[in-house]
Scaffold this motif. Structure first.
Motif, short mmCIF file in Angstrom:
data_model
loop_
_atom_site.label_atom_id
_atom_site.label_comp_id
_atom_site.label_asym_id
_atom_site.label_seq_id
_atom_site.Cartn_x
_atom_site.Cartn_y
_atom_site.Cartn_z
N ASP A 74 -29.45 -0.92 -16.84
CA ASP A 74 -30.14 0.21 -16.82
C ASP A 74 -29.62 1.26 -15.74
O ASP A 74 -29.76 0.91 -14.64
N SER A 75 -28.79 2.13 -16.05
CA SER A 75 -28.02 2.96 -15.11
C SER A 75 -27.71 4.27 -15.47
O SER A 75 -27.63 4.55 -16.90
N ARG A 76 -27.34 5.12 -14.74
CA ARG A 76 -26.83 6.29 -14.90
C ARG A 76 -25.33 6.53 -15.36
O ARG A 76 -24.80 7.43 -15.96
N LEU A 77 -24.84 5.26 -15.26
CA LEU A 77 -23.44 5.10 -15.57
C LEU A 77 -23.15 5.18 -17.14
O LEU A 77 -24.11 4.66 -17.78
N ASP A 78 -22.11 5.68 -17.67
CA ASP A 78 -21.82 5.51 -19.29
C ASP A 78 -21.42 4.23 -19.40
O ASP A 78 -20.81 3.49 -18.94
N GLU A 79 -21.05 3.78 -20.88
CA GLU A 79 -20.83 2.75 -21.26
C GLU A 79 -19.36 2.43 -20.58
O GLU A 79 -19.02 1.21 -20.66
N ALA A 80 -18.68 3.26 -20.85
CA ALA A 80 -17.01 3.00 -20.47
C ALA A 80 -16.93 2.52 -18.95
O ALA A 80 -16.12 1.41 -18.69
N ALA A 81 -17.72 3.02 -18.05
CA ALA A 81 -17.81 2.75 -16.68
C ALA A 81 -18.33 1.47 -16.70
O ALA A 81 -17.97 0.73 -15.71
N ILE A 82 -19.36 0.95 -17.25
CA ILE A 82 -19.83 -0.26 -17.01
C ILE A 82 -18.97 -1.40 -17.65
O ILE A 82 -18.69 -2.46 -17.03
N ALA A 117 -15.03 -5.71 -16.66
CA ALA A 117 -13.39 -6.11 -17.01
C ALA A 117 -13.14 -6.51 -15.55
O ALA A 117 -11.97 -7.28 -15.66
N GLU A 118 -13.10 -5.38 -14.84
CA GLU A 118 -12.33 -5.74 -13.46
C GLU A 118 -12.64 -6.80 -12.84
O GLU A 118 -12.10 -7.43 -11.91
N GLU A 119 -13.87 -7.55 -13.15
CA GLU A 119 -14.26 -8.79 -12.34
C GLU A 119 -13.72 -10.01 -13.26
O GLU A 119 -13.97 -10.97 -12.81
N GLY A 120 -12.95 -9.57 -14.32
CA GLY A 120 -12.10 -10.68 -15.08
C GLY A 120 -13.06 -11.24 -16.28
O GLY A 120 -12.77 -12.30 -16.86
N TYR A 121 -14.13 -10.59 -16.59
CA TYR A 121 -14.72 -11.02 -17.80
C TYR A 121 -14.37 -10.12 -18.81
O TYR A 121 -14.18 -8.99 -18.93
N GLU A 122 -14.68 -10.57 -20.30
CA GLU A 122 -14.25 -10.21 -21.51
C GLU A 122 -15.68 -9.45 -21.92
O GLU A 122 -16.47 -10.14 -22.37
N VAL A 123 -15.61 -8.24 -22.17
CA VAL A 123 -16.74 -7.57 -22.69
C VAL A 123 -16.59 -7.06 -24.27
O VAL A 123 -15.33 -6.67 -24.76
N GLN A 124 -17.17 -7.71 -25.26
CA GLN A 124 -17.15 -7.50 -26.59
C GLN A 124 -18.01 -6.54 -27.11
O GLN A 124 -18.74 -5.89 -26.77
#
Length: 63
Positions: free
Chosen positions: A43-51, A56-63
């Protein structure tokens, strides 16, 4: 609230890393990590791409 399927999260360290990565971009974000299901709810004001980028920068794969 946005929901993401994330591969590679296995422990409390993973949960902290993902949470901190998102909250470093939005200090007021609420992050719920379900390790068993491999799901991150945000739950954030960030858009999907930023999240997705933060995770991903932490090394996890977002599907």
């Amino acid at each position: 609230m946005q929901q993401f399927n994330v591969k590679g999260m296995t422990c409390a360290h993973c949960e902290r890393a993902v949470t901190q990565a998102i909250q470093s971009r939005d200090g007021e974000a609420k992050v719920d990590v379900d390790l068993a299901a491999g799901v991150v709810r945000v739950d954030s004001r960030l858009d999907e791409a930023a999240i997705r980028e933060a995770i991903a920068e932490e090394g996890y794969e977002v599907q």
